[in-house]
Design an enzyme around this catalytic site. Structure first.
Site, PDB file in Angstrom:
ATOM      1  N   HIS A  72       5.018  -1.038  -3.294  1.00 39.04           N
ATOM      2  CA  HIS A  72       5.032  -1.004  -1.939  1.00 39.04           C
ATOM      3  C   HIS A  72       6.375  -1.852  -1.361  1.00 39.04           C
ATOM      4  CE1 HIS A  72       0.963   0.747  -1.503  1.00 39.04           C
ATOM      5  NE2 HIS A  72       0.732   0.131  -2.310  1.00 39.04           N
ATOM      6  N   LEU A  73       6.978  -0.999  -0.317  1.00 38.86           N
ATOM      7  CA  LEU A  73       8.255  -1.602  -0.013  1.00 38.86           C
ATOM      8  C   LEU A  73       7.794  -2.910   0.928  1.00 38.86           C
ATOM      9  CD1 LEU A  73       9.683   1.648   1.391  1.00 38.86           C
ATOM     10  CD2 LEU A  73      10.603   0.340  -0.482  1.00 38.86           C
ATOM     11  N   SER A  74       7.103  -2.833   1.720  1.00 47.11           N
ATOM     12  CA  SER A  74       6.499  -3.965   2.459  1.00 47.11           C
ATOM     13  C   SER A  74       5.337  -4.847   1.825  1.00 47.11           C
ATOM     14  CB  SER A  74       6.180  -3.630   3.860  1.00 47.11           C
ATOM     15  OG  SER A  74       4.971  -2.923   3.621  1.00 47.11           O
ATOM     16  N   ARG A 123       0.727  -7.467   6.873  1.00 45.66           N
ATOM     17  CA  ARG A 123       0.503  -6.629   7.834  1.00 45.66           C
ATOM     18  C   ARG A 123      -0.991  -6.590   8.237  1.00 45.66           C
ATOM     19  NH1 ARG A 123       3.520  -1.343   6.196  1.00 45.66           N
ATOM     20  NH2 ARG A 123       3.136  -1.099   8.429  1.00 45.66           N
ATOM     21  N   GLU A 178       1.596   0.028  -9.215  1.00 45.04           N
ATOM     22  CA  GLU A 178       1.480   0.380  -7.745  1.00 45.04           C
ATOM     23  C   GLU A 178       2.633  -0.462  -7.130  1.00 45.04           C
ATOM     24  OE1 GLU A 178      -1.265  -0.166  -3.956  1.00 45.04           O
ATOM     25  OE2 GLU A 178      -2.194  -0.618  -5.966  1.00 45.04           O
ATOM     26  N   TYR A 218      10.465  -1.191   6.871  1.00 44.81           N
ATOM     27  CA  TYR A 218      10.746  -0.292   5.468  1.00 44.81           C
ATOM     28  C   TYR A 218      12.150  -0.540   5.119  1.00 44.81           C
ATOM     29  CZ  TYR A 218       6.021   1.346   6.475  1.00 44.81           C
ATOM     30  OH  TYR A 218       4.542   1.394   6.770  1.00 44.81           O
ATOM     31  N   ARG A 276      -4.459  -2.691   5.670  1.00 42.25           N
ATOM     32  CA  ARG A 276      -3.690  -2.291   4.876  1.00 42.25           C
ATOM     33  C   ARG A 276      -3.715  -3.371   3.564  1.00 42.25           C
ATOM     34  NH1 ARG A 276       0.366   1.300   6.564  1.00 42.25           N
ATOM     35  NH2 ARG A 276       0.768   0.830   8.700  1.00 42.25           N
ATOM     36  N   ARG A 298      12.500   5.457   9.257  1.00 49.29           N
ATOM     37  CA  ARG A 298      11.358   5.301   9.816  1.00 49.29           C
ATOM     38  C   ARG A 298      11.109   3.597   9.932  1.00 49.29           C
ATOM     39  NH1 ARG A 298       6.087   5.107   6.050  1.00 49.29           N
ATOM     40  NH2 ARG A 298       4.585   4.675   7.661  1.00 49.29           N
ATOM     41  N   ASP A 319      -8.992   8.528  -8.319  1.00 49.13           N
ATOM     42  CA  ASP A 319      -9.911   8.987  -9.465  1.00 49.13           C
ATOM     43  C   ASP A 319      -8.596   9.815 -10.421  1.00 49.13           C
ATOM     44  OD1 ASP A 319     -12.128   8.029  -8.362  1.00 49.13           O
ATOM     45  OD2 ASP A 319     -12.945   9.835  -7.479  1.00 49.13           O
ATOM     46  N   ASN A 347       4.053   4.683  -5.329  1.00 51.46           N
ATOM     47  CA  ASN A 347       3.938   4.037  -3.718  1.00 51.46           C
ATOM     48  C   ASN A 347       2.985   5.273  -3.180  1.00 51.46           C
ATOM     49  OD1 ASN A 347       4.037   3.360  -1.203  1.00 51.46           O
ATOM     50  ND2 ASN A 347       6.046   2.975  -1.396  1.00 51.46           N
ATOM     51  N   PRO A 402       3.082   9.877   1.567  1.00 47.97           N
ATOM     52  CA  PRO A 402       3.226  10.187   2.870  1.00 47.97           C
ATOM     53  C   PRO A 402       4.277   9.391   3.632  1.00 47.97           C
ATOM     54  CG  PRO A 402       1.013   9.704   2.975  1.00 47.97           C
ATOM     55  CD  PRO A 402       1.636   9.397   1.464  1.00 47.97           C
ATOM     56  N   ASN A 403       5.184  10.103   4.443  1.00 43.54           N
ATOM     57  CA  ASN A 403       6.119   9.304   5.404  1.00 43.54           C
ATOM     58  C   ASN A 403       7.369   8.839   4.554  1.00 43.54           C
ATOM     59  OD1 ASN A 403       4.558  10.168   7.871  1.00 43.54           O
ATOM     60  ND2 ASN A 403       3.249   8.667   7.160  1.00 43.54           N
ATOM     61  N   HIS A 457      -4.569   3.168   1.016  1.00 48.28           N
ATOM     62  CA  HIS A 457      -5.911   2.663   1.671  1.00 48.28           C
ATOM     63  C   HIS A 457      -7.015   3.672   1.947  1.00 48.28           C
ATOM     64  CE1 HIS A 457      -2.561  -0.018   2.157  1.00 48.28           C
ATOM     65  NE2 HIS A 457      -1.856   0.961   2.692  1.00 48.28           N
ATOM     66  N   ALA A 507       0.225   5.207   2.856  1.00 49.07           N
ATOM     67  CA  ALA A 507      -1.034   5.184   3.516  1.00 49.07           C
ATOM     68  C   ALA A 507      -2.129   5.626   2.677  1.00 49.07           C
ATOM     69  CB  ALA A 507      -1.076   5.979   4.814  1.00 49.07           C
TER      70      ALA A 507
END
Length: 150
Positions: free
Chosen positions: A100-102, A107, A98, A23, A111, A18, A87, A74, A10-11, A80, A77
């Protein structure tokens, strides 16, 4: 040829506009193009899927079974919060990285926990768009080392 599914949660469709301080300014389309280019260089094929809907991401993971050799995710949200994504990854048993950009650990404390990490080969975070590239390379290296795929 290795087939890799890259999932964006999402996002992430808003990348480039954003919260650029967190990001960056690279768009999702640019990341997808970069992944396609990198995949070609390492003899792999990348398919990407972005959704703001958890169920669509779960369906994407399920549909990868028998179609892909591995996943780069990625989950945004959902990292978390989503036991469903965790699953689904466990159910299809595809090697997963996995990304992640940040850097999640710089953070907010909420997170710092990932539901994905326990079912992933590893986690790469904090390198912006390069996190995806590093994740793709790590997954391809892992897959190439498997006797049934070599």
């Amino acid at each position: 040829m290795l087939k890799i599914l890259v999932l964006h949660g999402p996002n992430l469709n808003l990348l480039g506009q954003r919260e650029p301080g967190i990001y960056g300014t690279t768009t999702l389309a640019t990341i997808d193009a970069l992944l396609t280019q990198e995949a070609t260089l390492v003899g792999a094929e990348v398919t990407t899927l972005q959704s703001n809907h958890e169920g669509i991401l779960v369906d994407g993971i399920h549909n990868a079974l028998g179609q892909c050799h591995g996943l780069v995710i990625n989950a945004g949200a959902y990292t978390h919060t989503s036991v469903a994504l965790r699953d689904a990854i466990a159910a299809v048993n595809l090697p997963t990285v996995e990304v992640h950009l940040s850097n999640l650990y710089k953070r907010e404390p909420f997170r710092h926990h990932s539901h994905i990490a326990p079912v992933a080969l590893g986690q790469i975070s904090g390198f912006g768009a390069d996190s995806y590239v590093l994740g793709l390379h790590a997954l391809v290296r892992y897959l190439r080392a498997q006797p049934d795929l070599a």
